[in-house]
Design a protein around this motif. Structure first.
Motif: not given
Length: 405
Positions: A59-64
């Motif tokens: 979750x360094x990039x948050x999922x949509x």
């Protein structure tokens, strides 16, 4: 030494990432199951979403949209900081903090997690030894005093310091020279044999994927899975033309990346030390039955190949005698690495080394050629059997056979 934890299974369910203003999602509805303790490598064209998919796992990039489960626990809604402390992460150019020493960099996550100082100190020593760096020599250095390969080793040590079950690696060896890269890949293979973590690894290099992976995920645009299989299955039975494009020409030779040096004949070889008197070296060469001998440095590492003519010209000193050893391989290197090293050194053999670079034996050209011929013969036999099976299936059936059917 504490018993390391093993890996954790990872499940991606309908995982999606859509950035505001984009007509298409960057990652579209990805479903994937990764087994505990296996190394899965994501490979695909630039911009296909492989790094985005990797970064959504911690979750360094948050999922949509979609779900992420690690060892059965849905981590989509838990505190992302707590999640990242449980998932190791190593990136290209290592990402070390320049104002911190090597020890402070490695200790970062254990310290934030609240480990006692004594335990952290022991763990730093353990991690440096694990990645082949002498704690006494490297503990108090700053990153700027390390080579690129040493920095990457420290980056891996830091990612593993809190003993996470999962290790994410985003093109971690992409910024180093080819020889260092080969050795770092070998080191990762050795570490995985010891630790059995779950490793998810992103690369654009298909040969690297073949070398490292238990299974490879070939991704199309938006992280659509073109094929998810073992390296051997992808090399021999690519799912379609897109996957064949990644395999490229020479699939049989690429299979050299599937066989390790430890699987072929590593033999001993006569050696001497730089501290040995010249007469001892001459006597050892005479009694060895060979025309060449390997000179080791004071740490037992391969240093020079010495031939009889070199000793005649030495004039009492080995300082200028012999041919430097340009490359070595470890037991976890692939046959392709070994073949390239033999051709680079031009001695007909390559020295095999241990964790700290110490000499353990040699692999010669004839052994490597025998292995190449065996692979090619196996491929020819497989192709012949496949062709025979196809022809038998296409043969017209007799009346009796049809009646029996």
């Amino acid at each position: 030494m504490a018993e390391p934890s093993h890996g954790a299974a990872i499940e991606l369910e309908n995982l999606t990432k859509r950035y505001p203003g984009s007509a298409q999602p960057s990652v579209d509805n990805v479903n994937m199951e990764i087994k505990a303790g296996e190394t899965v490598v994501l490979v695909g064209p630039s911009g296909c979403g492989k790094s985005t998919t990797l970064k959504m796992i911690n979750r360094l990039i948050e999922p949509s949209g979609g779900r992420i489960r690690i060892d059965g626990e849905d981590v989509t809604d838990i505190d992302p900081v707590r999640l990242r402390r449980k998932v190791g992460y190593a990136i290209q150019s290592c990402g070390l903090f320049p104002h911190m020493t090597v020890a402070q960099n490695i200790a970062l996550v254990p310290r934030m997690t609240g480990w006692p100082k004594a335990r952290i100190r022991d763990r730093v020593e353990e991690m440096l030894d694990l990645v082949g760096l002498d704690p006494g020599e490297f503990r108090d250095r700053y990153p700027r005093r390390l080579s690129g390969g040493q920095q990457q080793r420290v980056g891996v040590a830091r990612a593993l310091a809190a003993d996470p079950p999962v290790l994410l690696m985003d093109e971690p060896f992409g910024a180093v020279d080819p020889i260092t890269r080969d050795h770092l890949q070998d080191e990762l293979i050795r570490l995985q044999h010891e630790l059995r973590k779950t490793i998810v690894f992103v690369t654009h290099d298909f040969d690297e994927a073949i070398k490292l992976a238990d299974r490879i995920v070939v991704l199309r645009e938006r992280s659509h899975i073109a094929q998810f299989d073992t390296p051997e299955a992808i090399l021999t039975s690519p799912a379609d033309d897109f996957v064949s494009g990644f395999v490229g020409a020479g699939a049989a030779l690429k299979r050299l990346n599937l066989t390790r040096v430890r699987d072929v004949g590593i033999t001993g070889y006569p050696t001497v030390s730089v501290d040995d008197p010249l007469q001892v070296v001459v006597n050892k060469l005479r009694s060895s039955g060979t025309n060449e001998i390997l000179l080791l440095d004071r740490r037992g590492r391969p240093y020079k190949w010495l031939r009889r003519g070199d000793l005649m010209r030495a004039k009492g000193s080995l300082a200028r005698a012999g041919t430097p050893v340009h490359d070595t391989v470890t037991r976890d290197a692939t046959l392709r690495d070994a073949l390239e090293a033999v051709l680079t050194d031009n001695t007909g053999r390559v020295a095999v080394t241990g964790r700290h670079g110490e000499f353990t034996g040699v692999v010669d050209m004839q052994t490597l050629l025998n292995s190449v011929h065996a692979l090619l013969d196996a491929d020819r036999l497989e192709a012949l059997e496949a062709q025979t099976g196809l022809e038998e299936a296409q043969e017209p059936r007799t009346s009796a056979e049809l009646e029996g059917a």
